[in-house]
Design an enzyme around this catalytic site. Sequence first.
Site, PDB file in Angstrom:
ATOM      1  N   HIS A 155      -4.435  -3.273  -5.562  1.00 12.09           N
ATOM      2  CA  HIS A 155      -5.193  -2.025  -5.616  1.00 12.09           C
ATOM      3  C   HIS A 155      -5.949  -2.025  -6.938  1.00 12.09           C
ATOM      4  CE1 HIS A 155      -3.227  -0.460  -2.086  1.00 12.09           C
ATOM      5  NE2 HIS A 155      -2.047  -0.680  -2.613  1.00 12.09           N
TER       6      HIS A 155
ATOM      7  N   ASP B 156      -7.656  -3.199  -2.001  1.00  8.02           N
ATOM      8  CA  ASP B 156      -8.796  -2.283  -2.016  1.00  8.02           C
ATOM      9  C   ASP B 156      -9.321  -2.255  -3.448  1.00  8.02           C
ATOM     10  OD1 ASP B 156      -6.799  -0.607  -3.162  1.00  8.02           O
ATOM     11  OD2 ASP B 156      -6.766   0.766  -1.450  1.00  8.02           O
TER      12      ASP B 156
ATOM     13  N   GLU C 297       7.795  -2.641  -5.310  1.00  6.72           N
ATOM     14  CA  GLU C 297       7.521  -1.861  -6.529  1.00  6.72           C
ATOM     15  C   GLU C 297       8.743  -1.585  -7.396  1.00  6.72           C
ATOM     16  OE1 GLU C 297       5.459   1.641  -5.136  1.00  6.72           O
ATOM     17  OE2 GLU C 297       3.672   0.492  -4.609  1.00  6.72           O
TER      18      GLU C 297
ATOM     19  N   GLU D 206      -2.419  -5.585  -0.060  1.00  7.54           N
ATOM     20  CA  GLU D 206      -2.927  -4.212   0.138  1.00  7.54           C
ATOM     21  C   GLU D 206      -4.280  -4.037  -0.544  1.00  7.54           C
ATOM     22  OE1 GLU D 206       0.020  -1.286  -0.997  1.00  7.54           O
ATOM     23  OE2 GLU D 206       1.666  -2.476  -0.167  1.00  7.54           O
TER      24      GLU D 206
ATOM     25  N   ASN E   1       7.055  -7.438  -3.293  1.00 10.03           N
ATOM     26  CA  ASN E   1       5.696  -6.883  -3.279  1.00 10.03           C
ATOM     27  C   ASN E   1       5.534  -5.868  -4.406  1.00 10.03           C
ATOM     28  OD1 ASN E   1       3.164  -6.698  -1.657  1.00 10.03           O
ATOM     29  ND2 ASN E   1       3.794  -4.581  -1.280  1.00 10.03           N
TER      30      ASN E   1
END
Length: 299
Positions: free
Chosen positions: A206, A237, A127, A235, A169
């Site tokens: 996400h 979702d 990030e 990750e 990432n």
Amino acid sequence: ESTLGAAAAQSGRYFGTAIAGGRLGDSAYTTIANREFNSVTAENEMKIDATEPQRGQFNFTAGDRVYNWAVQNGKQVRGHTLAWHSQQPAWMQALSGSTLRQAMISHINGVMGHYKGKIAQWDVVNEAFADGPSGARRDSNLQRTGNDWIEVAFRTARAADPAAKLCYNDYNVENWTAAKTQAMYNMVKDFKQRGVPIDCVGFQSHFNEGNPYHSNFRTTLQSFAALGVDVAVTELDIQGAPSSAYAGVTNDCLAVPRCLGITVWGVRDTDSWRPEHTPLLFQGNGSKKPAYDAVLNAL
Ligand code: XIL
């Protein structure tokens, strides 16, 4: 195939989940996690605050618990994460300049040394780009040590564990047209041109109202792969868990030979960091949601 992991393995990929060490005593949780997934990411236990709570004093108790559960159950492990503005211990938050730069290097060496040869992929840097239209780096204490902090992290990581794939990432970098995506692309392109060691890019994925799944995610994955790096969905979702979006992401990964696999960020909706989004593949009672069948059918 009858499980996500076995179905993904048919094309040489994995299907993973984040594992929370604190839930490993819940047999309903471990039964699903062990049955369905063949890759594990520690949800919090390998982060900076967990592994180096005091400067120079490493603690791998929680990380090893997740690692050992994974390996004893035949799963590969993604390491997450070594250099990040968030979940820094207080001592690191208080550092700056060359002292912080050296602490980052020491942290990478300490954690990667402990897990040397045991981790398939490491999220070396997490990030580092800002949201919004700027395409700039995120302001952080690490960024303020100098713009080269990311490449220093990757060079340190390569030396610490040459067997691990080294990933950058980030989130909100799935839509190809977003400034943040393009900024990350330009960094990876530059790293490859200058020989900075980077092996993979992780797309957190996400997805929600602010960052909806878009079919151009496939273009994003293909474009990064064309730079000569592997890609992974790290990750996943999706708010509301629409089957169409879950199938779309799965098909996007399968369409890209360099897409290594998919990791969802939790097992049941009740395990999610955003439980109100009900973004995962299993209900709190352990039953499979429609999105589960959509993913399994797509694999
Ligand atoms: C989240 C965890 O799921 C939470 O339990 C924790 O409180 C905060 O971090 N991007 C990342 C992950 O890279 O490490 C974050 O995980 C979610 C966003």
